[in-house]
Design a protein around this motif. Structure first.
Motif, PDB file in Angstrom:
ATOM      1  N   UNK A 165      39.959  42.324  49.719  1.00 20.22           N
ATOM      2  CA  UNK A 165      39.592  43.398  50.637  1.00 20.22           C
ATOM      3  C   UNK A 165      38.654  44.381  49.946  1.00 20.22           C
ATOM      4  N   UNK A 166      38.152  45.329  50.706  1.00 26.57           N
ATOM      5  CA  UNK A 166      37.181  46.303  50.209  1.00 26.57           C
ATOM      6  C   UNK A 166      37.891  47.597  49.833  1.00 26.57           C
ATOM      7  N   UNK A 167      37.332  48.300  48.863  1.00 27.77           N
ATOM      8  CA  UNK A 167      37.924  49.525  48.354  1.00 27.77           C
ATOM      9  C   UNK A 167      37.013  50.701  48.693  1.00 27.77           C
ATOM     10  N   UNK A 168      37.609  51.773  49.193  1.00 24.19           N
ATOM     11  CA  UNK A 168      36.845  52.951  49.590  1.00 24.19           C
ATOM     12  C   UNK A 168      36.087  53.544  48.401  1.00 24.19           C
ATOM     13  N   UNK A 169      34.964  54.154  48.715  1.00 22.32           N
ATOM     14  CA  UNK A 169      34.174  54.873  47.728  1.00 22.32           C
ATOM     15  C   UNK A 169      34.683  56.315  47.665  1.00 22.32           C
ATOM     16  N   UNK A 184      35.766  46.164  45.460  1.00 18.68           N
ATOM     17  CA  UNK A 184      36.409  44.951  45.962  1.00 18.68           C
ATOM     18  C   UNK A 184      37.744  44.767  45.256  1.00 18.68           C
ATOM     19  N   UNK A 185      38.773  44.443  46.058  1.00 20.83           N
ATOM     20  CA  UNK A 185      40.107  44.245  45.490  1.00 20.83           C
ATOM     21  C   UNK A 185      40.380  42.749  45.369  1.00 20.83           C
ATOM     22  N   UNK A 186      40.462  42.228  44.141  1.00 15.62           N
ATOM     23  CA  UNK A 186      40.617  40.777  43.976  1.00 15.62           C
ATOM     24  C   UNK A 186      41.941  40.219  44.480  1.00 15.62           C
ATOM     25  N   UNK A 187      43.011  41.014  44.437  1.00 13.96           N
ATOM     26  CA  UNK A 187      44.315  40.508  44.885  1.00 13.96           C
ATOM     27  C   UNK A 187      44.359  40.300  46.388  1.00 13.96           C
ATOM     28  N   UNK A 188      43.815  41.256  47.108  1.00 15.01           N
ATOM     29  CA  UNK A 188      43.948  41.256  48.563  1.00 15.01           C
ATOM     30  C   UNK A 188      42.667  40.840  49.280  1.00 15.01           C
ATOM     31  N   UNK A 214      43.970  52.759  50.259  1.00 14.46           N
ATOM     32  CA  UNK A 214      43.645  52.013  49.043  1.00 14.46           C
ATOM     33  C   UNK A 214      42.616  50.905  49.262  1.00 14.46           C
ATOM     34  N   UNK A 215      42.572  50.330  50.453  1.00 15.58           N
ATOM     35  CA  UNK A 215      41.655  49.213  50.702  1.00 15.58           C
ATOM     36  C   UNK A 215      41.607  48.944  52.200  1.00 15.58           C
ATOM     37  N   UNK A 216      40.620  48.131  52.617  1.00 16.74           N
ATOM     38  CA  UNK A 216      40.516  47.764  54.035  1.00 16.74           C
ATOM     39  C   UNK A 216      39.850  46.398  54.132  1.00 16.74           C
ATOM     40  N   UNK A 218      43.623  53.006  38.653  1.00 15.20           N
ATOM     41  CA  UNK A 218      43.139  52.338  37.445  1.00 15.20           C
ATOM     42  C   UNK A 218      41.938  51.449  37.748  1.00 15.20           C
ATOM     43  N   UNK A 219      40.876  51.640  36.979  1.00 22.72           N
ATOM     44  CA  UNK A 219      39.651  50.855  37.151  1.00 22.72           C
ATOM     45  C   UNK A 219      39.854  49.383  36.814  1.00 22.72           C
ATOM     46  N   UNK A 220      40.828  49.091  35.958  1.00 26.12           N
ATOM     47  CA  UNK A 220      41.054  47.713  35.534  1.00 26.12           C
ATOM     48  C   UNK A 220      42.204  47.050  36.270  1.00 26.12           C
ATOM     49  N   UNK A 221      42.681  47.655  37.355  1.00 23.28           N
ATOM     50  CA  UNK A 221      43.828  47.107  38.081  1.00 23.28           C
ATOM     51  C   UNK A 221      43.489  45.703  38.599  1.00 23.28           C
ATOM     52  N   UNK A 222      44.267  44.706  38.163  1.00 27.03           N
ATOM     53  CA  UNK A 222      44.073  43.304  38.555  1.00 27.03           C
ATOM     54  C   UNK A 222      42.682  42.777  38.211  1.00 27.03           C
ATOM     55  N   UNK A 223      42.061  43.356  37.205  1.00 27.58           N
ATOM     56  CA  UNK A 223      40.741  42.914  36.778  1.00 27.58           C
ATOM     57  C   UNK A 223      40.772  42.484  35.315  1.00 27.58           C
ATOM     58  N   UNK A 224      40.047  41.434  35.015  1.00 34.99           N
ATOM     59  CA  UNK A 224      39.982  40.921  33.661  1.00 34.99           C
ATOM     60  C   UNK A 224      38.932  41.697  32.862  1.00 34.99           C
ATOM     61  N   UNK A 225      38.943  41.465  31.567  1.00 36.67           N
ATOM     62  CA  UNK A 225      37.948  42.096  30.705  1.00 36.67           C
ATOM     63  C   UNK A 225      36.548  41.702  31.162  1.00 36.67           C
TER      64      UNK A 225
END
Length: 635
Positions: free
Chosen positions: A282-286, A276-280, A249-251, A322-329
Motif C-alpha cells: 500500500x501507499x504511505x502518506x507524505x 510504499x509499504x512493502x508488507x501491505x 499509516x497507509x492507504x 521508523x524509516x526502516x520499518x519492514x525494509x532491508x538495508x
C-alpha cells in the motif's frame, strides 16, 4: 459545456491555513456540499488537484460525460478546483475526472471528502448531508468524567461485518440492527467501551477495513451516515463509549482512491522508500506535505465532531515512526541526523494529538505501537507524542507465550508474567487481546490454552482474571468473551451457538463479573497508570507458580488483594503477607462453579493473623483453587 457557477466556500485565511498544514476543518470546505446560491439549490464541489490541467465532475446527472461540468482552479496557487452545479440533489452519484499536466494523464477518482459512498464493489461517491438530531447530551456533558484516564476502560473490539449476521442468507446486519442487538449485548456484558475496527469506507473485505478509500464516509455496507450516527447515539444513551480505529499509516492504490490522484504523487510520498509499504503493498502518506497533514488531522477531528466519537485508536503507529520499518538495508534513507526515526511523522503525530486534545474535552487517542519508542503516551509539552494511551504489546506477547506452556513448565517461566511490571508505568498502557491474536493460524484465545477441555477453560478464565486485575486498561476482541473455539473468520458470524454450553456461558459470566468488579472497585482503575496503584506481595514463588499483589486506589481501605495460581494443583493453607490487620473476604474466584470451575473457594471470612510473612507484619492462610484468580478485600 453545462453550467458551473463560480462559487467558493474558502476564504483567504482558509487557504493560508491549508497551505501551512493547520486547517483542521477541511471537511467544511472541500468535497460536495448541498447549498443554495442566489436562491438556486445545488451542490458546491471542491477538490485539491494541483497538477491538474482540468477537473470535471462526472456522474449519473450528466451520463458520466467528461468535460460537461468543469470546475475552475483558484487563482491563489492552492491547487483547489471548485464550482457550484445547480439542481443537483442529495443522492447524486459522482466522481472527479482529472486531466493532468503530467503527460495528459486522466484519472477518475472518488471524492476524498465524500460523506457517503456507493456500496462496494461500486466505487463512486454520493452527494449527502450530515444532518442529524443527536440525543446523547447527557453522555456528552459528563464524558470528561466517564472517559478520563482515571476511569475504567474495558473495551470490546468488534468487526461489524462478522460479529453477527443474518442467519438464512448470511447478510450483514445494518447499523439500525446493531443499535439494538449490539447495544443490548454490551450493556449485558458490562464493557465500558466498544471499539469499531475501521468503519470508514474500504473496497476490499479481506482488508478488514484497514485499507481505506472513503476517509470521511462510514461504510455503506451497513447503512447510511445518519444510521451510523444513530448507532453511536444509542451506545451513548446506554452509557457506552465509542472508539474508532483510525488508519493514517497507509492507504491502498485502488484506481478510484487517493493514489496518484491528479496524475502525481499527491497524497503519498514521492520517494518510494517512504511512500510504499512493502508488507501491505500500500501507499504511505507524505507526512511532510502541509496539505496532507491538514487532510489527515481534519479527518481525525471530523469523526469526533460529526460522529461524536470518544476516542481514536491509531493503527500501525510503529510503521509510521521508523524509516526502516519492514525494509532491508539499502531500502531506506536515514534522517538528517543519521537516525532511523521518521521526523516528519513524529511532528505530524504531535500536531494530531495537540489538535484532538485542544479541540475536544474528554476524548482519548490510543496508539497501537509495538516498539520501545519512548514517551508515546506522554504530553507533547515534555517531548512526548501526546497519545492518551498505548497498547502494551509486550504484555500481550509475554502473557500468551506463558499461558500456552504446559503447567509443568510454568515454574521455569514466571518471569514472562512478572517482567511487565518493570516497565508497566513508563506509559499509559492498555492491555490488548485483539483481533490480530486470533488469525493466521494463531488459533483462538481459548484454542491456545493447554490441557484437556476443563484445563483449557480454567486457563482461559485465569488469563482473563489476571488481565483485569493487572494495572492498565483492557481490550478484548469479540468472541473471546465466551471462549470462541475457532479462529476469527471475517466472512461469517461468531459461533454464538456455543453459548448453549455451560462452559462457554461460564466464561461470558466471568467476563461480565470482571467488568462489574473493574467498574465498581476504585482500586482497579484510579491509579491504573501509576506505580502507586500496584504493590507486589510475592512474585518469586516460582516453584508453586503463584503470584500475589495489591491493587490500590485513592482510599487505602479499598485496596484489592489478588492471588493467581497458574497450575491445576489446589493449594491449601497457602500463606500470603497482607498490609494490615482484619479479615479477608473473597469477592471473586474464577474457579467458581457458575463460571464452569470446580468450585474450590475460601469460605466466609478469613482471619488475618499477626504472623509476619512476605516482609509484612500480618498474613493469612488461603485456599487457592486450581488454575484460578482469587480476589480479596480487607475488612
Amino acid at each position: 459545456m453545462a453550467t458551473v457557477i463560480p462559487h467558493s466556500l474558502f476564504t483567504n485565511f482558509d487557504i493560508d491555513l491549508f497551505k501551512s498544514g493547520k486547517h483542521f476543518r477541511l471537511y467544511e470546505k472541500l468535497g460536495a456540499h448541498l447549498i443554495t446560491v442566489d436562491g438556486v439549490e445545488g451542490v458546491y464541489f471542491a477538490v485539491w488537484a494541483p497538477t491538474a490541467q482540468s477537473v470535471s465532475v462526472v456522474g449519473d446527472f450528466n451520463f458520466w460525460t467528461f468535460g460537461d461540468h468543469q470546475l475552475e482552479v483558484r487563482w491563489d496557487s492552492s491547487g483547489i478546483w471548485e464550482g457550484f452545479i445547480p439542481n443537483i440533489k442529495k443522492g447524486t452519484i459522482y466522481k472527479y475526472k482529472i486531466q493532468s499536466n503530467n503527460d495528459g494523464i486522466i484519472t477518475e477518482k472518488a471524492d476524498p471528502f465524500a460523506f457517503y459512498c456507493e456500496k462496494p464493489p461500486y466505487t463512486a461517491s454520493v452527494v449527502w448531508d450530515l444532518e442529524y438530531k443527536w440525543k446523547d447530551s447527557k453522555w456528552m456533558e459528563k464524558r470528561q468524567d466517564q472517559n478520563g484516564l482515571g476511569k475504567p476502560f474495558s473495551v470490546y473490539e468488534i468487526h461489524l461485518g462478522s460479529w453477527k449476521r443474518h442467519g438464512e442468507d448470511n447478510r450483514f446486519l445494518t447499523y439500525l440492527e446493531f443499535a439494538e442487538d449490539l447495544v443490548n449485548y454490551i450493556t449485558e456484558t458490562g464493557f465500558t467501551h466498544v471499539e469499531f475496527m475501521p468503519i470508514m469506507e474500504y473496497p476490499y473485505d479481506p482488508s478488514w477495513g484497514y485499507q481505506l478509500v472513503g476517509y470521511f464516509a462510514p461504510t455503506s455496507r451497513f447503512g447510511n451516515p445518519q444510521e451510523f450516527m444513530f448507532l453511536v447515539d444509542q451506545l451513548h444513551k446506554a452509557g457506552i463509549g465509542v472508539i474508532l480505529d483510525w488508519v493514517p499509516s497507509h492507504f491502498p492504490d485502488d484506481a478510484h482512491g487517493l493514489g496518484f490522484f491528479d496524475g502525481s504523487n499527491l497524497y503519498e510520498h514521492p520517494d518510494r522508500r517512504k511512500g510504499y509499504h512493502p508488507d501491505w503493498k500500500s501507499l504511505v502518506f507524505n507526512y511532510g506535505r502541509n496539505e496532507v497533514r491538514s487532510f489527515l488531522i481534519s479527518n481525525a477531528l471530523f469523526w469526533l465532531d460529526y460522529y461524536h466519537a470518544d476516542a481514536l485508536r491509531v493503527d500501525a503507529v510503529a510503521s509510521m515512526l521508523y524509516l526502516d520499518y519492514s525494509r532491508k538495508e539499502g531500502e531506506w534513507e536515514p534522517n538528517i541526523y543519521g537516525g532511523r526515526e521518521n521526523l516528519e511523522t513524529i511532528s505530524f503525530l504531535k500536531d494530531f494529538n495537540e489538535a484532538v486534545y485542544s479541540n475536544y474535552e474528554g476524548v482519548q487517542t490510543i496508539a497501537e505501537e509495538s516498539t520501545s519508542f519512548p514517551m508515546v503516551s506522554r504530553p507533547t509539552s515534555i517531548g512526548g507524542l501526546g497519545f492518551g494511551m498505548k497498547w502494551m504489546m509486550g504484555w500481550m506477547h509475554d502473557t500468551l507465550e506463558y499461558f500456552q506452556k504446559d503447567t509443568v513448565y510454568r515454574k521455569y517461566h514466571q518471569n514472562d508474567l512478572t517482567f511487565s511490571m518493570t516497565y508497566m508505568f513508563s506509559e499509559n498502557f492498555m492491555l490488548p487481546l485483539s483481533h490480530d491474536e486470533v488469525v493466521y493460524g494463531k488459533k483462538s484465545i481459548a484454542g491456545r490454552m493447554p490441557g484437556d477441555e476443563w484445563q483449557k477453560f480454567a486457563n482461559l478464565r485465569l488469563l482473563y482474571g489476571y488481565m483485569f486485575m493487572h494495572p492498565g486498561t483492557k481490550l478484548l476482541f469479540m468472541g473471546s468473551e465466551f471462549g470462541q473455539s475457532s479462529e476469527w473468520n471475517f466472512e461469517g458470524s461468531l459461533d454464538w451457538h456455543l453459548l448453549q454450553y455451560p462452559i462457554h456461558e461460564g466464561v461470558k459470566k466471568l467476563i461480565t463479573d470482571l467488568n462489574y468488579l473493574y467498574k465498581n472497585q476504585p482500586a482497579l482503575y484510579e491509579k491504573q497508570f501509576s506505580p502507586e496503584g500496584f504493590e507486589w506481595i510475592n512474585y518469586s514463588d516460582h516453584q508453586n507458580a503463584v503470584i500475589s499483589f495489591i491493587r490500590k486506589g485513592n482510599n487505602s481501605k479499598e485496596d484489592i488483594i489478588v492471588v493467581c495460581n497458574f497450575t491445576q494443583i489446589t493449594r491449601e493453607n497457602y500463606r500470603i503477607g497482607v498490609p494490615r490487620n482484619g479479615k479477608l473476604t473473597e469477592i471473586l474466584n474464577s474457579d467458581a462453579k457458575v463460571y464452569g470451575g470446580s468450585g474450590v473457594f475460601n469460605v466466609n471470612e478469613i482471619l488475618i493473623e499477626a504472623l509476619p510473612y512476605d516482609g509484612r507484619d500480618y498474613s493469612a492462610a488461603l485456599i487457592l483453587a486450581p488454575l484460578s484468580v482469587s480476589v480479596f478485600r480487607i475488612k
